[in-house]
Design a protein around this motif. Structure first.
Motif, PDB file in Angstrom:
ATOM      1  N   LEU A  97      -0.160  -3.222  11.123  1.00 54.53           N
ATOM      2  CA  LEU A  97      -0.244  -4.370  10.205  1.00 54.53           C
ATOM      3  C   LEU A  97       1.078  -4.517   9.451  1.00 54.53           C
ATOM      4  N   LYS A  98       1.643  -3.361   9.083  1.00 55.34           N
ATOM      5  CA  LYS A  98       2.888  -3.386   8.288  1.00 55.34           C
ATOM      6  C   LYS A  98       4.008  -4.102   9.049  1.00 55.34           C
ATOM      7  N   SER A  99       4.061  -3.881  10.377  1.00 50.20           N
ATOM      8  CA  SER A  99       5.140  -4.511  11.153  1.00 50.20           C
ATOM      9  C   SER A  99       4.882  -6.007  11.347  1.00 50.20           C
ATOM     10  N   MET A 100       3.635  -6.437  11.112  1.00 46.27           N
ATOM     11  CA  MET A 100       3.280  -7.852  11.309  1.00 46.27           C
ATOM     12  C   MET A 100       3.214  -8.614   9.981  1.00 46.27           C
ATOM     13  N   GLU A 101       3.449  -7.938   8.870  1.00 44.34           N
ATOM     14  CA  GLU A 101       3.246  -8.588   7.559  1.00 44.34           C
ATOM     15  C   GLU A 101       4.278  -9.689   7.329  1.00 44.34           C
ATOM     16  N   ARG A 102       4.001 -10.542   6.341  1.00 40.23           N
ATOM     17  CA  ARG A 102       4.938 -11.635   6.055  1.00 40.23           C
ATOM     18  C   ARG A 102       5.594 -11.500   4.686  1.00 40.23           C
ATOM     19  N   GLU A 103       4.819 -11.061   3.694  1.00 40.99           N
ATOM     20  CA  GLU A 103       5.380 -11.030   2.337  1.00 40.99           C
ATOM     21  C   GLU A 103       5.114  -9.713   1.632  1.00 40.99           C
ATOM     22  N   ASN A 104       5.377  -8.608   2.314  1.00 42.37           N
ATOM     23  CA  ASN A 104       5.152  -7.292   1.703  1.00 42.37           C
ATOM     24  C   ASN A 104       3.718  -7.088   1.237  1.00 42.37           C
ATOM     25  N   GLU A 105       2.768  -7.717   1.976  1.00 35.42           N
ATOM     26  CA  GLU A 105       1.383  -7.596   1.518  1.00 35.42           C
ATOM     27  C   GLU A 105       0.722  -6.292   1.975  1.00 35.42           C
ATOM     28  N   VAL A 106       1.427  -5.533   2.870  1.00 38.60           N
ATOM     29  CA  VAL A 106       0.810  -4.313   3.407  1.00 38.60           C
ATOM     30  C   VAL A 106       1.426  -3.063   2.772  1.00 38.60           C
ATOM     31  N   ILE A 107       0.556  -2.180   2.346  1.00 43.43           N
ATOM     32  CA  ILE A 107       0.976  -0.871   1.833  1.00 43.43           C
ATOM     33  C   ILE A 107       0.557   0.131   2.898  1.00 43.43           C
ATOM     34  N   TYR A 108       1.539   0.806   3.467  1.00 39.56           N
ATOM     35  CA  TYR A 108       1.273   1.669   4.626  1.00 39.56           C
ATOM     36  C   TYR A 108       1.214   3.122   4.173  1.00 39.56           C
ATOM     37  N   LEU A 109       0.141   3.828   4.575  1.00 44.35           N
ATOM     38  CA  LEU A 109       0.016   5.255   4.255  1.00 44.35           C
ATOM     39  C   LEU A 109       0.169   6.073   5.532  1.00 44.35           C
ATOM     40  N   GLY A 110       1.049   7.061   5.477  1.00 39.59           N
ATOM     41  CA  GLY A 110       1.262   7.941   6.630  1.00 39.59           C
ATOM     42  C   GLY A 110       1.129   9.396   6.220  1.00 39.59           C
ATOM     43  N   THR A 111       1.069  10.271   7.230  1.00 42.41           N
ATOM     44  CA  THR A 111       0.911  11.698   6.937  1.00 42.41           C
ATOM     45  C   THR A 111       1.419  12.547   8.098  1.00 42.41           C
ATOM     46  N   PHE A 112       1.837  13.754   7.780  1.00 44.16           N
ATOM     47  CA  PHE A 112       2.226  14.712   8.827  1.00 44.16           C
ATOM     48  C   PHE A 112       1.085  15.673   9.149  1.00 44.16           C
ATOM     49  N   SER A 113      -0.091  15.441   8.540  1.00 44.97           N
ATOM     50  CA  SER A 113      -1.188  16.400   8.710  1.00 44.97           C
ATOM     51  C   SER A 113      -1.649  16.524  10.154  1.00 44.97           C
ATOM     52  N   LYS A 114      -1.640  15.423  10.897  1.00 45.89           N
ATOM     53  CA  LYS A 114      -2.189  15.463  12.251  1.00 45.89           C
ATOM     54  C   LYS A 114      -1.096  15.613  13.301  1.00 45.89           C
ATOM     55  N   VAL A 115       0.159  15.545  12.885  1.00 39.34           N
ATOM     56  CA  VAL A 115       1.255  15.664  13.864  1.00 39.34           C
ATOM     57  C   VAL A 115       2.180  16.843  13.564  1.00 39.34           C
ATOM     58  N   MET A 116       1.909  17.575  12.486  1.00 37.12           N
ATOM     59  CA  MET A 116       2.671  18.786  12.170  1.00 37.12           C
ATOM     60  C   MET A 116       1.646  19.835  11.758  1.00 37.12           C
ATOM     61  N   ALA A 117       1.234  19.820  10.496  1.00 30.32           N
ATOM     62  CA  ALA A 117       0.203  20.762  10.037  1.00 30.32           C
ATOM     63  C   ALA A 117      -0.321  20.296   8.681  1.00 30.32           C
ATOM     64  N   PRO A 118      -1.648  20.244   8.514  1.00 25.94           N
ATOM     65  CA  PRO A 118      -2.195  19.743   7.242  1.00 25.94           C
ATOM     66  C   PRO A 118      -1.949  20.686   6.072  1.00 25.94           C
ATOM     67  N   GLY A 119      -1.731  21.974   6.393  1.00 27.46           N
ATOM     68  CA  GLY A 119      -1.520  22.949   5.312  1.00 27.46           C
ATOM     69  C   GLY A 119      -0.225  22.731   4.545  1.00 27.46           C
ATOM     70  N   LEU A 120       0.706  22.006   5.136  1.00 27.19           N
ATOM     71  CA  LEU A 120       1.966  21.760   4.423  1.00 27.19           C
ATOM     72  C   LEU A 120       1.816  20.632   3.404  1.00 27.19           C
ATOM     73  N   ARG A 121       0.781  19.793   3.586  1.00 27.48           N
ATOM     74  CA  ARG A 121       0.441  18.719   2.648  1.00 27.48           C
ATOM     75  C   ARG A 121       1.602  17.740   2.422  1.00 27.48           C
ATOM     76  N   VAL A 122       2.066  17.128   3.473  1.00 24.82           N
ATOM     77  CA  VAL A 122       3.109  16.104   3.316  1.00 24.82           C
ATOM     78  C   VAL A 122       2.612  14.775   3.891  1.00 24.82           C
ATOM     79  N   GLY A 123       2.598  13.773   3.035  1.00 20.63           N
ATOM     80  CA  GLY A 123       2.264  12.413   3.448  1.00 20.63           C
ATOM     81  C   GLY A 123       3.253  11.461   2.794  1.00 20.63           C
ATOM     82  N   TYR A 124       3.019  10.161   2.943  1.00 21.75           N
ATOM     83  CA  TYR A 124       3.948   9.219   2.324  1.00 21.75           C
ATOM     84  C   TYR A 124       3.346   7.826   2.219  1.00 21.75           C
ATOM     85  N   VAL A 125       3.959   7.034   1.349  1.00 19.60           N
ATOM     86  CA  VAL A 125       3.614   5.616   1.222  1.00 19.60           C
ATOM     87  C   VAL A 125       4.861   4.824   1.579  1.00 19.60           C
ATOM     88  N   ASN A 126       4.694   3.766   2.371  1.00 19.48           N
ATOM     89  CA  ASN A 126       5.786   2.844   2.648  1.00 19.48           C
ATOM     90  C   ASN A 126       5.347   1.473   2.145  1.00 19.48           C
TER      91      ASN A 126
END
Ligand SMILES: Cc1ncc(COP(=O)(O)O)c(C=O)c1O
Length: 404
Positions: free
Chosen positions: A224-253
Motif C-alpha cells: 500500500l505504501k508504494s501505491m499511496e498518493r499523499e503520505n496516507e500510509v504508515i508502514y510498519l516493518g520488523t526483523f522478527s520473522k526474517v532475523m530473530a524476534p529476540g533482538l526486538r528490532v522493528g521500524y515505522v516508515n
C-alpha cells in the motif's frame, strides 16, 4: 496495600496466548498455539560472528544509550531494504526504529487516538494489535475478511454509517500480506479501493507487514505504501520473522510528522531501542545476510505449510474449512458452527494439542467456531500428529454437542 489501578488497565484481561504458552512446554504437548518462528530459521553462526565483530569494533557505542530515532546507518539501510523489497521510495529521515513492530502498534494507538475514539481493523485481526490499542483506550470496529482480504465494500458502508453518527475513525489498520490470524492476502483491487477510501474519507492507513518476505506461493503483492498518493500510509516493518524476534528490532516508515510523534513517545517509553540489537540488524542488512537467509526460511516454512494442509485434508472432519495461505505462519480453520473453540480448548489440552481459539482475534462482534493454527514452529511429524489429535478433538466435541 490496596492498589487502585487505572480503569484501562483494570479492563484488560490476560491474553489467551500467554496462558497457552504455559501449556506449550508440557511434556508431549504439540502446540499450534504460539506465533513463533522456528528456531531453525535463526542464522545462529552469522549472528554470532556479527555480534562478536560489533563488540570488538563498535562495543563502546553498541553498549551505550543510542538515539531515540534509531541508529542512523540502520535507518538508511532500512530505506534501501524498503526500495528493494517493497518498491517504497524513502529515506532514513522517514524511518524510526522501534522495539519490535509491537511497540509501533502501541505508538499508533497513542499518537493518533484519544481514549474512547474509534479505529477500523480487519475482523479477525492480530491479537497484539488489539492489546496495544486497548491499552490506549481505543475502540475498535471490525470489518469482515474473505480470502481477498478486508471487505472494503463493507468498510465503506461502515464508514458511512459512522459518519452519520458523527464518528470519524482515526485510522484503518490492515495486515495485507498473509494476515495474522487468517492467512489471507489482500487482492490488488481491494488495495486500490482501500487507498481510494483513505483519500475520500481522509483517514490514514496503517499497513503492518511482518510476513511480506515469507512468500511461498503466488505473486509478490504491491505494498500500500508504494501505491499511496499523499503520505496516507504508515508502514510498519520488523526483523522478527526474517532475523530473530529476540533482538526486538522493528521500524515505522512514514511522513516525518508521524516519525516525530513516535520519537516523542519513545523518549518517554524507553529512551531508545537496544543499541546492540540495532548494530546487529545494521550489519545483518549491510552484509547481505538477510538476502541469503530468507530463501532458506521460506523453503522450511513452505514445506510445513504444505504438510499441515495435507494433514487437514486427510484428517479434518467433514464440514470444516481452512485458509490456504500463500505465505506467513498461520492457517485459519473453521469448524462446525455449533462448536465454541474456546470451550473446546480444554478437551484439546487434555489430548495434548494446543491452538488459539478464534474468539481472541475479534475486535468487536466475536465469532466462536474458528481457530488459528501455527505451522512454522512444530516439527514435521508433530504437524501430522497434531492435526490428527485435533481432528479427533473436533469430532468428539461435535458428537457431544449433537447428543446434548
Ligand atoms: C501482524 C503482526 N504485527 C506485529 C507483530 C509484532 O512483531 P514484533 O514486535 O516481533 O516485530 C506480529 C507478531 O507476531 C504480528 O503478527
Amino acid at each position: 496495600m490496596d492498589y487502585n489501578f487505572s480503569k484501562i488497565m483494570d479492563s484488560i484481561k490476560p491474553s489467551e496466548i500467554r496462558e497457552l504458552l504455559k501449556f506449550a512446554s508440557m511434556p508431549g504437548m504439540i502446540s499450534f498455539g504460539g506465533g513463533m518462528p522456528n528456531p531453525l530459521s535463526f542464522p545462529l553462526d552469522e549472528i554470532k560472528k556479527i555480534a562478536d565483530d560489533v563488540i570488538v569494533n563498535n562495543g563502546k557505542l553498541a553498549l551505550q544509550y543510542g538515539n531515540t530515532g534509531g541508529l542512523p546507518e540502520l535507518k538508511d539501510e532500512i530505506a534501501k531494504l524498503l526500495l528493494r523489497t517493497e518498491n517504497i521510495k524513502t529515506e532514513g529521515k522517514n524511518v524510526i526504529v522501534t522495539t519490535g513492530s509491537q511497540q509501533a502498534l502501541y505508538a499508533m494507538g497513542k499518537i493518533f487516538v484519544n481514549p474512547g475514539e474509534t479505529v477500523m481493523t480487519e475482523a479477525p485481526t492480530y491479537i497484539g494489535a488489539i492489546s496495544a490499542f486497548v491499552a490506549n483506550g481505543v475502540r475498535m470496529r471490525g470489518v469482515p475478511m474473505d480470502e481477498n482480504g478486508m471487505r472494503t465494500d463493507i468498510l465503506q458502508e461502515k464508514l458511512d454509517k459512522l459518519k452519520s453518527e458523527n464518528i470519524k475513525p482515526r485510522f484503518i489498520y490492515v495486515i495485507p500480506n498473509y494476515q495474522n490470524p487468517a492467512g489471507y492476502t489482500m487482492s490488488t483491487e481491494r488495495r486500490k479501493h482501500l487507498l481510494d477510501i483513505a483519500q475520500d474519507y481522509k483517514i490514514p492507513l496503517i499497513e503492518d507487514n511482518p510476513y511480506g518476505e515469507l512468500r511461498y506461493y503466488g505473486p509478490k503483492m504491491e505494498s500500500l505504501k508504494s501505491m499511496e498518493r499523499e503520505n496516507e500510509v504508515i508502514y510498519l516493518g520488523t526483523f522478527s520473522k526474517v532475523m530473530a524476534p529476540g533482538l526486538r528490532v522493528g521500524y515505522v516508515n512514514a511522513d516525518e510528522k508521524v516519525i516525530q510523534k513516535v520519537n516523542l513517545l519513545k523518549q518517554g517509553l524507553e529512551l531508545a531501542t537496544s543499541s546492540l540489537s540495532e548494530f546487529i540488524a545494521y550489519e545483518y542488512l549491510k552484509r547481505g545476510i538477510m538476502l541469503k537467509q530468507v530463501p532458506k526460511t521460506v523453503e522450511l516454512y513452505r514445506g510445513k505449510r504444505d504438510l499441515m494442509i495435507k494433514a487437514l485434508e486427510k484428517y479434518f472432519p467433514e464440514g470444516s474449512t481452512w485458509s490456504k495461505p500463500n505465505g506467513g505462519m498461520f492457517i485459519w480453520a473453521t469448524v462446525n458452527e455449533n462448536i465454541d473453540t474456546t470451550k473446546m480448548a480444554k478437551r484439546a489440552l487434555e489430548n495434548k494439542i494446543a491452538y488459539v481459539s478464534g474468539a481472541s482475534f475479534y475486535p468487536d462482534d466475536v465469532k466462536r467456531n474458528n481457530m488459528r493454527l501455527n505451522f512454522t514452529f512444530s516439527t514435521d511429524s508433530e504437524i501430522e500428529e497434531g492435526v490428527k489429535r485435533l481432528s479427533k478433538v473436533v469430532e468428539e466435541e461435535a458428537r457431544e454437542i449433537a447428543a446434548s
